[in-house]
Design a protein around this motif. Structure first.
Motif, short mmCIF file in Angstrom:
data_model
loop_
_atom_site.label_atom_id
_atom_site.label_comp_id
_atom_site.label_asym_id
_atom_site.label_seq_id
_atom_site.Cartn_x
_atom_site.Cartn_y
_atom_site.Cartn_z
N VAL A 1 -18.22 2.15 1.00
CA VAL A 1 -19.03 3.13 1.72
C VAL A 1 -19.25 4.37 0.86
N ALA A 2 -18.20 4.82 0.17
CA ALA A 2 -18.32 5.98 -0.70
C ALA A 2 -19.31 5.72 -1.83
N ALA A 3 -19.35 4.50 -2.33
CA ALA A 3 -20.25 4.17 -3.43
C ALA A 3 -21.69 4.05 -2.97
N VAL A 4 -21.90 3.49 -1.78
CA VAL A 4 -23.26 3.25 -1.29
C VAL A 4 -23.83 4.48 -0.59
N LEU A 5 -23.01 5.13 0.25
CA LEU A 5 -23.48 6.27 1.04
C LEU A 5 -22.50 7.44 0.90
N PRO A 6 -22.38 8.03 -0.29
CA PRO A 6 -21.40 9.10 -0.48
C PRO A 6 -21.68 10.33 0.37
N GLY A 7 -22.96 10.54 0.73
CA GLY A 7 -23.30 11.71 1.53
C GLY A 7 -22.68 11.69 2.92
N LEU A 8 -22.29 10.51 3.40
CA LEU A 8 -21.64 10.43 4.71
C LEU A 8 -20.22 10.98 4.69
N LEU A 9 -19.60 10.97 3.51
CA LEU A 9 -18.19 11.34 3.41
C LEU A 9 -17.96 12.66 2.69
N ALA A 10 -18.92 13.13 1.91
CA ALA A 10 -18.67 14.30 1.08
C ALA A 10 -19.95 15.08 0.85
N GLY A 11 -19.77 16.31 0.32
CA GLY A 11 -20.90 17.18 0.01
C GLY A 11 -21.34 17.04 -1.43
N VAL B 1 -15.34 11.18 -4.23
CA VAL B 1 -16.16 10.31 -3.39
C VAL B 1 -17.43 9.90 -4.12
N HIS B 2 -18.13 10.87 -4.71
CA HIS B 2 -19.36 10.55 -5.44
C HIS B 2 -19.06 9.77 -6.72
N GLY B 3 -17.87 9.95 -7.27
CA GLY B 3 -17.50 9.21 -8.48
C GLY B 3 -17.29 7.74 -8.23
N ALA B 4 -17.07 7.35 -6.96
CA ALA B 4 -16.89 5.94 -6.65
C ALA B 4 -18.12 5.13 -7.05
#
Length: 281
Positions: free
Chosen positions: A33-43, A77-80
């Motif tokens: 999820v972090a790799a595909v949609l990082p905006g859902l988990l982080a800024g 998160v975005h680094g995933a």
């Protein structure tokens, strides 16, 4: 069988419990999820705040902030996406090249097989990181060079498994029958050999993905991968090492995430391996 004989030491350790497999699968789902949609988990991973530089973990910043005031959790998160993409593409390169070369070695003349086998053994004799570092030094630093280097360095493992599986399949009764019926070599390979050789490859690829991600982080730490300010995990470890004595969280917490991801891939891969080998999970 070849899968059991050629597997690394890490998959011969004590099998994980059901709860461990479930936890590992859950962490992999979160990483996906972090790799595909990082905006859902982080800024924004590049948003700097000079007023909150090197702050420790808190309710506002769970993983603290780095030397520029950027939220470490946001960057992790975005680094995933960076780390998983590098690992997946490198593994695909390794699997594709290993499949083609392994089939060639298993089906061709014995002299060509001997030459390819010795090449696989020679490449396998080098540690993965050292071999990948050599390829990166030749191709040049950057994401593309990093992906290709890891793919080539991990290819021999898959090629050796495919080669050994090919030798087993080509002696099978249904293959000898197909030869007697006059089927073409191309049809034999595509319809009978290839589908039966592919069995262990997805399982090995899951375990190999963790190895590729770890190698990518190591090479990025040495400056051979994506460059700052890219929120790639290895690059984050490299940036934070200068502040380890005063801000341990900038390096330790991203390192923990990398470790957990590799462990989760290994646990899930071992579970799938046991299912493939016909044993209880």
């Amino acid at each position: 069988m070849a899968l059991a004989l050629d597997r690394p030491l890490s998959v011969r350790l004590r099998r994980p419990s059901g709860a461990g497999v479930f936890a590992a699968a859950g962490f992999l789902a979160l990483a996906l999820v972090a790799a595909v949609l990082p905006g859902l988990l982080a800024g924004d991973p590049l948003a700097a705040d000079p007023l909150h530089v090197l702050e420790g973990p808190s309710a506002a910043h769970w993983f603290g902030t780095d030397q520029l005031g950027r939220d470490v959790l946001d960057r992790v998160v975005h680094g995933a996406r960076h780390s998983l993409l590098i690992g997946v593409v490198a593994t695909l390169i390794a699997v594709t090249a290993g499949l083609l070369l392994g089939l060639l070695a298993g089906l061709t003349h014995k002299y060509a097989d001997e030459a390819l086998s010795r090449s696989f053994d020679a490449l396998s004799a080098f540690p993965l990181l050292l071999l990948a570092l050599l390829f990166v030094a030749v191709a040049g630093p950057g994401t593309v060079g990093l992906v290709v280097a890891i793919g080539i360095a991990t290819m021999p493992h898959y090629a050796r498994v495919v080669r050994s599986q090919t030798f087993v399949v080509r002696q099978a009764h249904y293959v000898t029958q197909a030869v007697a019926f006059g089927h073409s070599r191309t049809r034999l390979v595509l319809r009978h050999v290839l589908p039966n050789v592919l069995g262990p490859i997805p399982v090995l690829a899951v375990i190999g993905l963790g190895e590729a991600i770890l190698a990518a982080a190591g090479l990025s730490f040495l400056g051979m991968g994506p460059q700052p300010p890219s929120p790639e995990w290895g690059a984050m470890l490299s940036e934070g090492r200068g502040y380890l004595s005063v801000a341990w969280w900038t390096t330790v917490l991203p390192g923990v995430v990398v470790t957990l991801l590799v462990i989760s891939l290994t646990v899930v891969g071992r579970h799938l391996q046991r299912r493939f080998e016909g044993r209880h999970p």
